[in-house]
Write a protein that holds these residues in place. Structure first.
Motif, PDB file in Angstrom:
ATOM      1  N   THR A 190      34.022  34.749  27.055  1.00 12.26           N
ATOM      2  CA  THR A 190      33.700  33.652  26.151  1.00 12.26           C
ATOM      3  C   THR A 190      32.672  32.743  26.815  1.00 12.26           C
ATOM      4  N   GLU A 191      31.737  32.284  26.021  1.00 14.47           N
ATOM      5  CA  GLU A 191      30.727  31.363  26.541  1.00 14.47           C
ATOM      6  C   GLU A 191      31.393  30.031  26.845  1.00 14.47           C
ATOM      7  N   ASP A 192      31.154  29.518  28.020  1.00 13.88           N
ATOM      8  CA  ASP A 192      31.733  28.228  28.360  1.00 13.88           C
ATOM      9  C   ASP A 192      30.608  27.205  28.399  1.00 13.88           C
ATOM     10  N   ASP A 193      30.470  26.454  27.285  1.00 16.76           N
ATOM     11  CA  ASP A 193      29.355  25.512  27.173  1.00 16.76           C
ATOM     12  C   ASP A 193      29.674  24.161  27.799  1.00 16.76           C
ATOM     13  N   ASP A 194      30.965  23.972  28.145  1.00 23.14           N
ATOM     14  CA  ASP A 194      31.364  22.659  28.641  1.00 23.14           C
ATOM     15  C   ASP A 194      30.647  22.329  29.944  1.00 23.14           C
ATOM     16  N   GLU A 195      30.225  21.078  30.037  1.00 23.23           N
ATOM     17  CA  GLU A 195      29.657  20.593  31.306  1.00 23.23           C
ATOM     18  C   GLU A 195      30.774  20.565  32.332  1.00 23.23           C
ATOM     19  N   PRO A 196      30.492  20.936  33.594  1.00 20.89           N
ATOM     20  CA  PRO A 196      31.566  20.827  34.581  1.00 20.89           C
ATOM     21  C   PRO A 196      32.037  19.387  34.697  1.00 20.89           C
ATOM     22  N   GLU A 197      33.361  19.222  34.783  1.00 20.87           N
ATOM     23  CA  GLU A 197      33.906  17.869  34.900  1.00 20.87           C
ATOM     24  C   GLU A 197      34.258  17.586  36.343  1.00 20.87           C
ATOM     25  N   LEU A 198      33.454  16.777  37.002  1.00 26.13           N
ATOM     26  CA  LEU A 198      33.719  16.426  38.394  1.00 26.13           C
ATOM     27  C   LEU A 198      33.762  14.915  38.507  1.00 26.13           C
ATOM     28  N   PRO A 199      34.489  14.409  39.492  1.00 25.35           N
ATOM     29  CA  PRO A 199      34.507  12.952  39.674  1.00 25.35           C
ATOM     30  C   PRO A 199      33.153  12.458  40.179  1.00 25.35           C
ATOM     31  N   ASP A 200      32.951  11.124  40.126  1.00 23.72           N
ATOM     32  CA  ASP A 200      31.685  10.537  40.598  1.00 23.72           C
ATOM     33  C   ASP A 200      31.544  10.644  42.108  1.00 23.72           C
ATOM     34  N   THR A 201      32.679  10.495  42.798  1.00 25.99           N
ATOM     35  CA  THR A 201      32.638  10.376  44.260  1.00 25.99           C
ATOM     36  C   THR A 201      33.582  11.380  44.915  1.00 25.99           C
ATOM     37  N   ALA A 217      37.308   9.330  41.858  1.00 24.48           N
ATOM     38  CA  ALA A 217      36.987  10.098  43.055  1.00 24.48           C
ATOM     39  C   ALA A 217      38.042  11.158  43.338  1.00 24.48           C
ATOM     40  N   ALA A 218      37.659  12.133  44.131  1.00 22.78           N
ATOM     41  CA  ALA A 218      38.609  13.147  44.603  1.00 22.78           C
ATOM     42  C   ALA A 218      38.424  13.278  46.106  1.00 22.78           C
ATOM     43  N   VAL A 219      39.489  13.666  46.781  1.00 24.71           N
ATOM     44  CA  VAL A 219      39.374  13.951  48.214  1.00 24.71           C
ATOM     45  C   VAL A 219      39.022  15.434  48.326  1.00 24.71           C
ATOM     46  N   ALA A 220      37.773  15.711  48.612  1.00 24.15           N
ATOM     47  CA  ALA A 220      37.320  17.107  48.643  1.00 24.15           C
ATOM     48  C   ALA A 220      36.137  17.232  49.586  1.00 24.15           C
ATOM     49  N   TYR A 221      36.087  18.317  50.325  1.00 22.15           N
ATOM     50  CA  TYR A 221      35.044  18.489  51.346  1.00 22.15           C
ATOM     51  C   TYR A 221      34.941  19.968  51.681  1.00 22.15           C
ATOM     52  N   ARG A 222      33.813  20.352  52.317  1.00 22.41           N
ATOM     53  CA  ARG A 222      33.688  21.740  52.753  1.00 22.41           C
ATOM     54  C   ARG A 222      33.768  21.812  54.266  1.00 22.41           C
ATOM     55  N   HIS A 223      34.076  22.990  54.747  1.00 23.80           N
ATOM     56  CA  HIS A 223      34.202  23.215  56.192  1.00 23.80           C
ATOM     57  C   HIS A 223      32.962  23.969  56.658  1.00 23.80           C
ATOM     58  N   GLU A 224      32.518  23.671  57.872  1.00 19.10           N
ATOM     59  CA  GLU A 224      31.227  24.230  58.284  1.00 19.10           C
ATOM     60  C   GLU A 224      31.282  25.723  58.634  1.00 19.10           C
ATOM     61  N   ARG A 225      32.397  26.135  59.235  1.00 22.37           N
ATOM     62  CA  ARG A 225      32.420  27.506  59.747  1.00 22.37           C
ATOM     63  C   ARG A 225      32.353  28.558  58.642  1.00 22.37           C
ATOM     64  N   GLY A 226      31.738  29.696  58.984  1.00 21.51           N
ATOM     65  CA  GLY A 226      31.732  30.850  58.087  1.00 21.51           C
ATOM     66  C   GLY A 226      32.041  32.079  58.926  1.00 21.51           C
ATOM     67  N   ARG A 227      32.553  33.137  58.299  1.00 25.65           N
ATOM     68  CA  ARG A 227      32.854  34.370  59.054  1.00 25.65           C
ATOM     69  C   ARG A 227      32.308  35.537  58.255  1.00 25.65           C
ATOM     70  N   THR A 228      31.259  36.185  58.814  1.00 28.11           N
ATOM     71  CA  THR A 228      30.680  37.347  58.132  1.00 28.11           C
ATOM     72  C   THR A 228      31.597  38.539  58.326  1.00 28.11           C
ATOM     73  N   GLN A 229      31.822  39.253  57.251  1.00 26.88           N
ATOM     74  CA  GLN A 229      32.754  40.383  57.290  1.00 26.88           C
ATOM     75  C   GLN A 229      32.114  41.591  57.961  1.00 26.88           C
ATOM     76  N   ASP A 230      32.894  42.239  58.827  1.00 27.57           N
ATOM     77  CA  ASP A 230      32.395  43.413  59.544  1.00 27.57           C
ATOM     78  C   ASP A 230      33.478  44.495  59.530  1.00 27.57           C
ATOM     79  N   ASP A 231      33.231  45.565  60.280  1.00 30.62           N
ATOM     80  CA  ASP A 231      34.197  46.675  60.273  1.00 30.62           C
ATOM     81  C   ASP A 231      35.581  46.235  60.744  1.00 30.62           C
ATOM     82  N   VAL A 232      35.600  45.266  61.662  1.00 27.04           N
ATOM     83  CA  VAL A 232      36.904  44.821  62.183  1.00 27.04           C
ATOM     84  C   VAL A 232      37.687  44.119  61.080  1.00 27.04           C
ATOM     85  N   THR A 233      37.051  43.169  60.398  1.00 27.40           N
ATOM     86  CA  THR A 233      37.807  42.406  59.393  1.00 27.40           C
ATOM     87  C   THR A 233      38.092  43.256  58.150  1.00 27.40           C
TER      88      THR A 233
END
Ligand SMILES: CC(C)(COP(=O)(O)OP(=O)(O)OC[C@H]1O[C@@H](n2cnc3c(N)ncnc32)[C@H](O)[C@@H]1OP(=O)(O)O)[C@@H](O)C(=O)NCCC(=O)NCCSC(=O)C[C@H](O)C(=O)O
Length: 353
Positions: A182-193, A217-233
């Protein structure tokens, strides 16, 4: 007589013989069935450290005796993510080896007392739901309640309910009118802060939630680390939990599947994202996880990042040295696509102790 290794002869032999199949199809499951899983494993220090190291779960209490003792443990215990992954891994041969994808899981719970290495894990599952997939007639959707127990004492160490797409032996005849996008035309609803906690202690989450409550406002943040997937993972970690799902180690079969390639075990994806999140907090104890969903595939070369939203904080933890915080964690890839989401309740250390 022609040698059977003659390529033409062998190709014909392969076509004519039966394959001794592994795993179960959708039709093999009936609600109420209880399955005692034959594989079992001993939760070893090597397995635990391999899992935690590769998924960037570096909480010292799981690595160092002094840090473990400061948390009230006798020694570094088994990490809850490794315990969860091993509990699920043992079930794969019976439940999901046939293929089909891990869609979600809820009500993941651990007892208050820690689990130590050397514990032998015995796992059982009950079929709790079996449904038709309206969008994919070649699959059905099955849910199981699984309990991982200490083989010696019978104590439940990890329990949850999980849902997978499971191949049908016979595709369901449909009128072709399955679910349509289904087409979702709604604008994303996010807080101001967006508010970021100052630190990773319980009080930091409480303060951030109080700040956010005063504004849109919402308490939300991203974390810096990333992990590229390889044969081990992708291949090694699931196999180390006895997870025999071909999705993680059989490139030949997976080339002809919805993902087109081997994919990362859902428990590796979520544990990696949780590792990133935990590196920015003072975790005391994991309580449980709910509403976990896997949204799209993660494959070799993809990078797993994490995003956290803090939902609530309550001063009701099992120890007065911690408070309880509920988070929503979203794992996402290098194209910013969510690959996993779930809520997590954890006890977070108080600064005041
Ligand atoms: C698997 C997908 C490609 C399917 O995508 P799509 O066809 O777009 O459908 P949906 O995602 O909408 O879902 C299909 C049907 O399943 C139902 N569903 C979805 N999530 C849940 C849930 N949490 N609980 C119950 N039911 C759920 C939907 O409602 C749909 O139903 P219907 O409309 O009737 O058909 C896509 O979902 C995808 O790529 N997901 C990621 C899968 C993944 O990567 N999982 C982790 C890796 S696989 C793994 O770890 C295997 C593991 O080792 C094991 O053995 O379990």
């Amino acid at each position: 007589m022609t040698e059977w290794t003659d390529p033409e002869t062998f190709a014909q032999a392969l076509e004519q013989v039966e394959t001794k199949e592994k795993g179960n199809c959708f039709e093999d499951f009936a609600e109420g069935d209880v399955i005692e899983h034959d594989p079992g494993l001993t939760l070893t220090q090597f397995g635990n450290e391999q899992w935690m190291g590769q998924t960037l779960n570096h909480d010292p209490a799981y690595w160092r005796t002094d840090a473990a003792e400061a948390r009230g443990f006798d020694e570094p215990p088994v990490h809850p993510d490794y315990l969860t992954a091993a509990t699920l891994g043992i079930t794969v041969e019976d439940l999901s080896e046939k293929g089909g994808y891990f869609l979600g899981r809820t009500d993941v719970r651990f007892p208050e007392s820690p689990v130590y290495t050397g514990t032998e894990l015995h796992v059982e599952s009950e079929v709790v739901n079996r449904a038709t997939s309206s969008s994919r007639p070649e699959y059905g959707i099955v849910s199981w309640r699984t309990r991982g127990k200490d083989a010696e004492t019978g104590d439940v160490l990890c329990s949850y309910e999980r849902t997978n797409m499971i191949p049908r032996r016979e595709p369901l005849a449909t009128d072709g009118s399955g679910a349509t996008a289904t087409e979702d035309d709604d604008e994303p609803e996010l807080p101001d802060t967006f508010v970021t906690p100052e630190g990773g202690y319980y009080e930091d989450f409480v303060e951030a939630l109080e700040t956010a409550a005063d504004e849109d406002a919402a308490v939300a943040y991203r974390h810096e680390r990333g992990r590229t997937q390889d044969d081990v993972t992708v291949a090694q970690l699931p196999l180390s939990t006895l997870n025999t799902a071909k999705q993680h180690h059989n490139v030949d079969v997976m080339s002809d599947s919805p993902s087109g390639n081997i994919v990362t075990y859902g428990d590796v994806t979520r544990s990696t994202a949780l590792g990133h999140a935990r590196s920015d907090e003072q975790t005391w104890r994991e309580v449980g996880f709910d509403d976990e969903s896997f949204h799209t595939f993660v494959a070799v070369g993809d990078t797993v990042y994490a995003f956290t939203r803090v939902l609530s904080a309550e001063n009701d933890a099992s120890s007065d040295r911690a408070g309880t915080v509920t988070f929503e964690h979203i794992a996402f890839n290098q194209d910013d696509e969510p690959v996993y989401s779930g809520t997590r309740t954890a006890e977070i250390q108080k600064r005041s102790n």
